[in-house]
Write a protein that holds these residues in place. Structure first.
Motif, PDB file in Angstrom:
ATOM      1  N   ALA A   1       0.835  -1.205   0.000  1.00  0.00           N
ATOM      2  CA  ALA A   1       0.000   0.000   0.000  1.00  0.00           C
ATOM      3  C   ALA A   1       0.873   1.260   0.000  1.00  0.00           C
ATOM      4  N   SER A   2       1.962   1.241   0.746  1.00  0.00           N
ATOM      5  CA  SER A   2       2.874   2.392   0.767  1.00  0.00           C
ATOM      6  C   SER A   2       3.500   2.614  -0.601  1.00  0.00           C
ATOM      7  N   PHE A   3       3.899   1.541  -1.259  1.00  0.00           N
ATOM      8  CA  PHE A   3       4.469   1.635  -2.607  1.00  0.00           C
ATOM      9  C   PHE A   3       3.448   2.226  -3.575  1.00  0.00           C
ATOM     10  N   ILE A   4       2.237   1.727  -3.555  1.00  0.00           N
ATOM     11  CA  ILE A   4       1.183   2.223  -4.448  1.00  0.00           C
ATOM     12  C   ILE A   4       0.916   3.704  -4.178  1.00  0.00           C
ATOM     13  N   ASP A   5       0.890   4.101  -2.906  1.00  0.00           N
ATOM     14  CA  ASP A   5       0.689   5.518  -2.565  1.00  0.00           C
ATOM     15  C   ASP A   5       1.794   6.390  -3.155  1.00  0.00           C
ATOM     16  N   LEU A   6       3.057   5.929  -3.078  1.00  0.00           N
ATOM     17  CA  LEU A   6       4.178   6.688  -3.651  1.00  0.00           C
ATOM     18  C   LEU A   6       4.043   6.833  -5.160  1.00  0.00           C
ATOM     19  N   VAL A   7       3.643   5.764  -5.824  1.00  0.00           N
ATOM     20  CA  VAL A   7       3.472   5.809  -7.276  1.00  0.00           C
ATOM     21  C   VAL A   7       2.348   6.768  -7.640  1.00  0.00           C
ATOM     22  N   ARG A   8       1.230   6.651  -6.966  1.00  0.00           N
ATOM     23  CA  ARG A   8       0.085   7.523  -7.266  1.00  0.00           C
ATOM     24  C   ARG A   8       0.397   8.992  -7.018  1.00  0.00           C
ATOM     25  N   SER A   9       1.191   9.278  -6.002  1.00  0.00           N
ATOM     26  CA  SER A   9       1.505  10.666  -5.656  1.00  0.00           C
ATOM     27  C   SER A   9       2.543  11.276  -6.604  1.00  0.00           C
ATOM     28  N   GLY A  10       3.216  10.425  -7.370  1.00  0.00           N
ATOM     29  CA  GLY A  10       4.261  10.911  -8.265  1.00  0.00           C
ATOM     30  C   GLY A  10       5.629  11.000  -7.605  1.00  0.00           C
TER      31      GLY A  10
END
Length: 72
Positions: A56-65
């Protein structure tokens, strides 16, 4: 660990955002207490296993740019 050791073939899926070309795709498997990650081109190859929180942390980083994976 290999992908077949992590999860059966039917458990793996690609993102709905993944293109049909299949050149740079990963697949994930929801293992309840963990998330399996593998290269879609190497279904019997190695796989990573991470906690749901780490995924979830990885996905959040990707989504945030904030995560930039540009190959320059």
């Amino acid at each position: 660990m290999t992908a077949p050791q992590v999860a059966p073939e039917g458990a793996w899926f690609k993102s709905s955002y993944s293109g049909g070309g299949g050149n740079n795709c990963v697949e994930v498997a929801d293992l309840t207490a963990a998330v399996g990650i593998r290269d879609s081109k190497d279904k019997a190859g190695p796989a990573l296993v991470v906690s749901p929180k780490a995924w979830a942390s990885f996905i959040d980083l990707v989504r945030s740019g904030e995560a930039d994976f540009s190959l320059v």
